[in-house]
Design an enzyme around this catalytic site. Structure first.
Site, mmCIF file in Angstrom:
data_model
loop_
_atom_site.group_PDB
_atom_site.id
_atom_site.type_symbol
_atom_site.label_atom_id
_atom_site.label_comp_id
_atom_site.label_asym_id
_atom_site.label_seq_id
_atom_site.Cartn_x
_atom_site.Cartn_y
_atom_site.Cartn_z
ATOM 1 N N GLN A 78 0.837 -1.197 0.000
ATOM 2 C CA GLN A 78 0.000 0.000 0.000
ATOM 3 C C GLN A 78 0.873 1.249 0.000
ATOM 4 O O GLN A 78 1.295 1.731 1.050
ATOM 5 C CB GLN A 78 -0.947 -0.001 1.200
ATOM 6 C CG GLN A 78 -1.963 1.102 1.099
ATOM 7 C CD GLN A 78 -3.066 0.979 2.115
ATOM 8 O OE1 GLN A 78 -3.198 -0.011 2.814
ATOM 9 N NE2 GLN A 78 -3.865 2.016 2.195
ATOM 10 N N PHE A 79 1.118 1.782 -1.190
ATOM 11 C CA PHE A 79 1.991 2.955 -1.322
ATOM 12 C C PHE A 79 1.424 4.176 -0.623
ATOM 13 O O PHE A 79 2.169 5.068 -0.217
ATOM 14 C CB PHE A 79 2.279 3.263 -2.801
ATOM 15 C CG PHE A 79 1.126 3.879 -3.546
ATOM 16 C CD1 PHE A 79 1.008 5.260 -3.627
ATOM 17 C CD2 PHE A 79 0.175 3.090 -4.171
ATOM 18 C CE1 PHE A 79 -0.042 5.840 -4.319
ATOM 19 C CE2 PHE A 79 -0.870 3.650 -4.865
ATOM 20 C CZ PHE A 79 -0.990 5.034 -4.941
ATOM 21 N N THR A 80 0.112 4.231 -0.391
ATOM 22 C CA THR A 80 -0.488 5.405 0.235
ATOM 23 C C THR A 80 -0.075 5.582 1.695
ATOM 24 O O THR A 80 -0.314 6.641 2.275
ATOM 25 C CB THR A 80 -2.025 5.371 0.134
ATOM 26 O OG1 THR A 80 -2.508 4.198 0.781
ATOM 27 C CG2 THR A 80 -2.473 5.384 -1.324
#
Length: 150
Positions: A78-80
């Site tokens: 999850q890059f966020t």
């Protein structure tokens, strides 16, 4: 590396309506990777998660680890988790690694978790539009950042 760890009664990941991973009692781990991450971060974070005493013992006290209770895990990239929100209202993801860096580190992290836990770890599909369903048990949700070991 940043991780959001959620103790779950159940969790699943779907892509295009198809279940990719599914577990019962265990941990759903959302993992964010940045360019500065490496093998030391992978090993430290994996050991920390596998041995984190956040499952109830016979007396209802959080005193057991994922490994001790024989729980399962799913790791979802999850890059966020590396969103910068200081300026404006649109998050910046400049600290999040691009796929050419993030994918190998994500795969190494999953492999390390499998070694440390002694069993197969569920995953999502990197870069896919995933639907994550979970029943947070407790609720127990813990954030860990390998660059800020508190």
């Amino acid at each position: 590396m940043r991780a959001i760890i959620q103790r779950v009664s159940r969790a699943s990941v779907r892509v295009d309506g198809r279940i990719i991973s599914e577990i019962r009692n265990g941990l759903l781990i959302l993992l964010g990777i940045e360019d500065a991450d490496g093998q030391e971060d992978i090993e430290w974070l994996s050991r920390k998660i596998v041995n984190l005493r956040i499952f109830n013992d016979a007396n209802g006290v959080m005193n057991e680890s994922l490994k001790a209770v024989g729980g399962d895990a799913i790791v979802v990239s999850q890059f966020t988790l590396h969103a910068a929100t200081k300026k404006g209202n649109r998050p910046s993801y400049i600290k999040a690694s691009k796929p050419d860096v993030a994918i190998p580190l994500y795969e190494k992290f999953v492999q390390q978790m499998e070694v440390d836990l002694g069993k197969k770890i569920g995953t999502g599909i990197f870069g896919a539009d995933m639907k994550v369903d979970l029943l947070n048990d407790g609720p127990v949700t813990i954030a860990i950042d390998t660059k800020n070991k508190e």
